[in-house]
Design a protein around this motif. Structure first.
Motif, PDB file in Angstrom:
ATOM      1  N   PRO A 112       0.829  -1.215   0.000  1.00 22.58           N
ATOM      2  CA  PRO A 112       0.000   0.000   0.000  1.00 22.58           C
ATOM      3  C   PRO A 112       0.863   1.264   0.000  1.00 22.58           C
ATOM      4  O   PRO A 112       1.908   1.332   0.653  1.00 22.58           O
ATOM      5  N   VAL A 113       0.415   2.254  -0.751  1.00 19.74           N
ATOM      6  CA  VAL A 113       1.085   3.554  -0.830  1.00 19.74           C
ATOM      7  C   VAL A 113       0.031   4.637  -0.622  1.00 19.74           C
ATOM      8  O   VAL A 113      -1.039   4.604  -1.233  1.00 19.74           O
ATOM      9  N   ASP A 114       0.333   5.598   0.243  1.00 20.12           N
ATOM     10  CA  ASP A 114      -0.603   6.690   0.503  1.00 20.12           C
ATOM     11  C   ASP A 114      -0.383   7.894  -0.397  1.00 20.12           C
ATOM     12  O   ASP A 114      -1.327   8.638  -0.685  1.00 20.12           O
ATOM     13  N   LEU A 115       0.860   8.096  -0.857  1.00 18.71           N
ATOM     14  CA  LEU A 115       1.176   9.319  -1.586  1.00 18.71           C
ATOM     15  C   LEU A 115       2.418   9.107  -2.439  1.00 18.71           C
ATOM     16  O   LEU A 115       3.420   8.563  -1.965  1.00 18.71           O
ATOM     17  N   PHE A 116       2.333   9.557  -3.681  1.00 20.67           N
ATOM     18  CA  PHE A 116       3.498   9.563  -4.564  1.00 20.67           C
ATOM     19  C   PHE A 116       3.942  11.013  -4.737  1.00 20.67           C
ATOM     20  O   PHE A 116       3.140  11.876  -5.100  1.00 20.67           O
ATOM     21  N   VAL A 117       5.227  11.292  -4.479  1.00 22.61           N
ATOM     22  CA  VAL A 117       5.738  12.660  -4.493  1.00 22.61           C
ATOM     23  C   VAL A 117       6.760  12.816  -5.615  1.00 22.61           C
ATOM     24  O   VAL A 117       7.670  11.994  -5.771  1.00 22.61           O
ATOM     25  N   HIS A 118       6.591  13.902  -6.389  1.00 20.29           N
ATOM     26  CA  HIS A 118       7.466  14.169  -7.540  1.00 20.29           C
ATOM     27  C   HIS A 118       7.738  15.672  -7.568  1.00 20.29           C
ATOM     28  O   HIS A 118       6.819  16.468  -7.781  1.00 20.29           O
ATOM     29  N   LEU A 119       9.009  16.070  -7.368  1.00 20.79           N
ATOM     30  CA  LEU A 119       9.335  17.476  -7.155  1.00 20.79           C
ATOM     31  C   LEU A 119      10.298  18.024  -8.215  1.00 20.79           C
ATOM     32  O   LEU A 119      11.014  18.984  -7.965  1.00 20.79           O
ATOM     33  N   SER A 120      10.274  17.454  -9.400  1.00 19.66           N
ATOM     34  CA  SER A 120      11.196  17.873 -10.459  1.00 19.66           C
ATOM     35  C   SER A 120      11.027  19.345 -10.811  1.00 19.66           C
ATOM     36  O   SER A 120       9.918  19.881 -10.817  1.00 19.66           O
ATOM     37  N   SER A 121      12.142  19.999 -11.136  1.00 18.15           N
ATOM     38  CA  SER A 121      12.109  21.408 -11.534  1.00 18.15           C
ATOM     39  C   SER A 121      11.819  21.584 -13.014  1.00 18.15           C
ATOM     40  O   SER A 121      11.430  22.676 -13.448  1.00 18.15           O
ATOM     41  N   THR A 122      11.993  20.528 -13.794  1.00 16.21           N
ATOM     42  CA  THR A 122      11.727  20.609 -15.236  1.00 16.21           C
ATOM     43  C   THR A 122      11.304  19.242 -15.741  1.00 16.21           C
ATOM     44  O   THR A 122      11.816  18.222 -15.277  1.00 16.21           O
ATOM     45  N   GLU A 123      10.372  19.219 -16.672  1.00 19.28           N
ATOM     46  CA  GLU A 123       9.900  17.983 -17.290  1.00 19.28           C
ATOM     47  C   GLU A 123       9.553  18.266 -18.740  1.00 19.28           C
ATOM     48  O   GLU A 123       8.901  19.272 -19.036  1.00 19.28           O
ATOM     49  N   GLY A 124       9.969  17.386 -19.626  1.00 22.81           N
ATOM     50  CA  GLY A 124       9.616  17.554 -21.025  1.00 22.81           C
ATOM     51  C   GLY A 124       8.276  16.938 -21.368  1.00 22.81           C
ATOM     52  O   GLY A 124       7.560  17.423 -22.241  1.00 22.81           O
ATOM     53  N   GLY A 125       7.942  15.863 -20.672  1.00 27.17           N
ATOM     54  CA  GLY A 125       6.696  15.164 -20.966  1.00 27.17           C
ATOM     55  C   GLY A 125       5.787  15.105 -19.757  1.00 27.17           C
ATOM     56  O   GLY A 125       5.922  15.862 -18.805  1.00 27.17           O
ATOM     57  N   VAL A 126       4.835  14.182 -19.829  1.00 27.29           N
ATOM     58  CA  VAL A 126       3.990  13.848 -18.687  1.00 27.29           C
ATOM     59  C   VAL A 126       4.690  12.682 -17.999  1.00 27.29           C
ATOM     60  O   VAL A 126       4.678  11.569 -18.524  1.00 27.29           O
TER      61      VAL A 126
END
Length: 384
Positions: free
Chosen positions: A319-333
């Protein structure tokens, strides 16, 4: 956030052909380019035969569809063309260097990088010469599609091949480093203009990326298409309430992914937390040092680089409650966000590139591009 499952199909606009020639960096060896594990079966279903040409070697071999084969072209991919090869392909080499010089933002920048650019151009000519000798006789533009998975080294090679053989047509993808000029030294990718001049179509992995590249290269705008990456539908992950906040993150440990922000925020979160990170990279030593300073209520596990199948198995069994993604730049989804959302895991992510195309009211919470430490810690505490 309600636990709703969101899955995106692979939406690459497949060109019907008897054969697809796919040019990658390492895939199917190693664990890089994991997105192709989802895309390749979809693409392969539309072709009689798929040939993969990795630029570099790596360890291991991932499973492939029955109609997919791997061909290695280079014994030394870093070899530069000698005088004879440069003379034989002098016109194409000159064109590549002319495009590079014209695209340089300043004369000073050209002077600074000239030797490196010439060296890389000679390397690209040698690769192109090898490709021509190995594949030209087998190439039929009516039945073969050439597909560079990045608008980078292979796009330069295929552009040079096209400059020497007008029959050649090829498509490419743009993801991130090959999309934003500021990801290159001094903000200048010297061969980008040449690549975009010769490519027939570029599939960009997000609307944000498409808008960016269209504004940056308006003369080539007709070539750009939106084609997001995707993930399989694995079904909802198991979940039940628990006294501990279970957080997962997944990214390379590089500066632009800003995993350190999560470690800093967890210093101020009260109550039990379990944080599991998947991914490796040059920032690992720094992040591990920060993990050692976390308070006793936070248990952090650095899993390192793992095959995509292992990550998926984790979602299916833990089980996972939260997925965290804090990238400063992204080219795609980001596919990491897509995979988590497809299991119904709520998302917390920064507004970078195509992130807002998947993070919204149904899937999670979109942070500002540069969130404050205090803001992030507060949101993590509230999610408990």
């Amino acid at each position: 956030v309600p636990r709703q499952r969101v899955a995106r199909p692979c939406s690459f606009a497949v060109i019907m052909a008897r054969e697809l020639w796919l040019f990658t960096t390492r895939f199917p060896q190693g664990i890089s380019e994991p997105f192709l594990e989802n895309e390749l079966p979809v693409v392969a279903a539309h072709a009689d035969r798929v040939r993969i040409f990795p630029l570099l070697e790596d360890e291991g071999m991932r499973p492939l569809p029955a109609n997919v084969e791997v061909t290695r072209l280079f014994t030394d991919p870093y070899r530069a063309a000698g005088p004879l090869e440069m003379l034989r392909h002098a016109r194409a080499l000159r064109e590549l260097l002319v495009w590079a010089r014209r695209s340089a933002p300043t004369e000073a920048l050209w002077t600074k990088h000239r030797r490196e650019v010439v060296s890389r151009a000679r390397q690209a000519v040698q690769r192109m010469s090898t490709v021509r000798r190995a594949l030209a006789a087998q190439y039929d533009p009516e039945h073969v599609v050439l597909y560079s998975y990045w608008t980078a080294d292979w796009a330069t090679v295929l552009g040079l091949w096209k400059a020497t053989d007008p029959r050649v047509r090829f498509v490419s993808r743009m993801h991130g480093f090959d999309l934003y000029a500021d990801r290159s030294p001094d903000g200048w990718p010297p061969f980008r203009a040449f690549q975009l001049h010769h490519v027939d179509r570029v599939h960009v992995a997000s609307q944000a990326g498409l808008d960016h590249v269209t504004a940056a290269h308006p003369r080539e705008a007709a070539k750009f298409r939106l084609a997001r990456l995707g993930t399989r539908d694995h079904g909802l992950a198991p979940w039940s309430p628990a006294p501990v906040l279970r957080i997962v993150s997944c990214s390379n440990l590089v500066e632009l992914k800003r995993v350190h922000l999560l470690a800093e925020a967890l210093l101020d979160v009260e109550g039990p937390v379990e944080w599991t990170h998947f991914g490796d990279g040059p920032e690992r030593e720094r992040i591990e040092a920060m993990v050692r300073d976390l308070p006793p209520n936070v248990k952090a596990t650095m899993m390192g680089a793992v095959p995509n199948a292992r990550l998926i198995d984790r979602y299916l069994t833990h089980p996972v409650d939260l997925f965290v993604h804090l990238s400063s730049t992204e080219g795609g989804v980001p596919v990491a966000l897509q995979e988590a959302a497809s299991f119904g895991i709520p998302l917390l992510a920064c507004d970078a590139g195509g992130v807002r195309e998947i993070v919204g009211d149904r899937t999670g919470l979109l942070l500002p591009a540069d969130p404050l430490h205090r803001q992030l810690a507060q949101l993590l505490g509230e999610h408990r």
